[in-house]
Design an enzyme around this catalytic site. Structure first.
Site, short mmCIF file in Angstrom:
data_model
loop_
_atom_site.label_atom_id
_atom_site.label_comp_id
_atom_site.label_asym_id
_atom_site.label_seq_id
_atom_site.Cartn_x
_atom_site.Cartn_y
_atom_site.Cartn_z
N HIS A 138 -19.37 42.65 -30.38
CA HIS A 138 -19.25 42.20 -29.00
C HIS A 138 -19.95 40.85 -28.85
O HIS A 138 -21.12 40.71 -29.22
CB HIS A 138 -19.87 43.22 -28.06
CG HIS A 138 -19.69 42.90 -26.61
ND1 HIS A 138 -18.45 42.84 -26.01
CD2 HIS A 138 -20.59 42.62 -25.64
CE1 HIS A 138 -18.59 42.54 -24.74
NE2 HIS A 138 -19.88 42.39 -24.48
N GLY A 153 -25.48 39.38 -26.65
CA GLY A 153 -26.42 39.78 -25.61
C GLY A 153 -25.87 40.97 -24.85
O GLY A 153 -24.71 41.36 -25.05
N SER A 154 -26.68 41.54 -23.99
CA SER A 154 -26.26 42.72 -23.25
C SER A 154 -25.13 42.38 -22.27
O SER A 154 -24.93 41.21 -21.90
CB SER A 154 -27.45 43.32 -22.50
OG SER A 154 -28.00 42.36 -21.60
N SER A 155 -24.39 43.39 -21.86
CA SER A 155 -23.27 43.20 -20.95
C SER A 155 -23.75 42.61 -19.63
O SER A 155 -24.73 43.06 -19.05
CB SER A 155 -22.57 44.53 -20.71
OG SER A 155 -21.47 44.38 -19.84
N GLY A 156 -23.05 41.58 -19.14
CA GLY A 156 -23.36 40.97 -17.86
C GLY A 156 -24.42 39.89 -17.90
O GLY A 156 -24.78 39.34 -16.86
N ASP A 177 -15.44 38.16 -25.94
CA ASP A 177 -15.60 39.60 -25.75
C ASP A 177 -15.55 40.36 -27.07
O ASP A 177 -16.52 41.02 -27.44
CB ASP A 177 -14.54 40.14 -24.78
CG ASP A 177 -14.84 41.58 -24.38
OD1 ASP A 177 -15.99 41.85 -23.99
OD2 ASP A 177 -13.94 42.43 -24.48
N ARG A 243 -42.17 29.61 -29.77
CA ARG A 243 -42.26 28.31 -29.08
C ARG A 243 -42.28 27.14 -30.06
O ARG A 243 -42.09 25.99 -29.64
CB ARG A 243 -43.51 28.28 -28.20
CG ARG A 243 -43.50 29.37 -27.14
CD ARG A 243 -44.64 29.24 -26.18
NE ARG A 243 -44.54 28.03 -25.38
CZ ARG A 243 -45.42 27.70 -24.43
NH1 ARG A 243 -46.45 28.49 -24.17
NH2 ARG A 243 -45.27 26.58 -23.76
#
Length: 307
Positions: A138, A153-156, A177, A243
């Site tokens: 994904h 990354g996570s959904s949304g 997607d 960093r």
């Protein structure tokens, strides 16, 4: 993935000497190509008829000058119903017996003007790619400054929106997607879109848009090598983020380790610009210019002077 002889003909140019509708539909199940050397002498102990049979100058000369009247019987043993194709390289003439065998076994017979080794390499490379095991991940795969970047990354969290912003900045979309990932060779990982999602991107609140129609052919690619992964994650004060850029991490896809960069997402951060900078820095490091090492050297020199 199913690969047929017809698929091979679409990729590599051949002169078709014999074919039929059923012969063109024969599946190619292995990327290995056989140049029948020992088989031409009648030794078939470990013969693999499911491979493409490639005849170069050596095999052609032996068939013409040594076998003689037994040529048809020997070729009939080499070419079976399992054999997907017979290929003659270097533009060499094709014996009548080979044409008769191809018709008897309903096997496609092809001729090429290319040198045998070059032709062998082209066929193997194409089949290795098409027959490689694919896994679905994904994310959004982009070509940024010539670097294949898989954004995850996570959904949304905003992967597709970031991809759209990068397209507007002149970069190219490979897949949105769903990314089909496969290992091309020991060191190379490739990604491509699912056919149903090719050139499309989904935006919440807008729907599905056709990137090629809106931004032109220069905004899309059909596949790309995956050189770098970027993982977008929600910013948390409790988390420790790199960093200086000296904390190198990798993620494994198949048997290939791909460098990974984690980017915290929060209000006010222009993620697309940060990804561009990360990619340019990644390219600079690969060229031997390491800003982190330069900073550390300057810091060490400063400490030494002050002490």
């Amino acid at each position: 993935m199913v690969v047929t002889v017809a698929d091979l003909l679409k990729k590599i140019k051949f002169d078709v000497i014999y074919s039929s509708e059923t012969a063109l539909k024969k599946e190619i199940t292995t990327s290995d190509v056989t140049r029948p050397g020992l088989e031409m002498t009648g030794y078939l102990e470990y013969y693999t008829p499911e491979r493409i049979q490639l005849f170069g100058m050596k095999e052609w000369s032996y068939a013409h000058n040594v076998i003689g009247d037994n040529r048809y019987d020997l070729l009939k043993n080499i070419v079976t119903e399992e054999t997907p194709a017979i290929i003659i390289a270097r533009g060499l003439s094709i014996p009548d017996e080979m044409i008769h065998v191809a018709k008897k076994r309903d096997t496609v017979l092809l001729q090429s003007s290319e040198p045998t080794s070059r032709l062998n390499g082209a066929i193997t490379s194409f089949l290795d790619e098409k027959l490689a095991i694919r896994t679905t991940v994904h994310g959004v795969l982009m070509d940024i400054f010539g670097v294949g970047v898989l954004i995850q990354g996570s959904s949304g969290i905003g992967k597709s929106e970031t991809g759209l912003e990068l397209i507007k900045r002149g970069h190219r979309l490979v897949a949105d997607d769903r990314v089909d990932v496969y290992q091309k060779d020991e060191f190379t990982l490739m990604g491509e879109p699912a056919e149903i999602l090719r050139h499309l991107i989904e935006l919440r609140g807008v729907g599905i848009i056709d990137v090629m129609s809106l931004f032109g052919a220069g905004a899309v690619m059909d596949y790309a090598q995956i050189d770098l992964t970027v993982n977008l994650e929600n910013y948390e004060k409790s988390n420790t983020y790199d960093r200086l850029g000296n904390g190198e991490t990798t993620v494994m896809f198949s048997d290939v380790a791909v460098p990974q960069i984690k980017i915290p997402v929060t209000t006010g951060r222009n993620v697309s610009v940060i990804i561009e900078a990360a990619v340019m820095n990644f390219r600079a490091k690969n060229m031997g210019f390491d800003a982190t090492k330069m900073f550390e050297d300057r810091l060490s020199a400063l400490i030494e002077r002050n002490s």
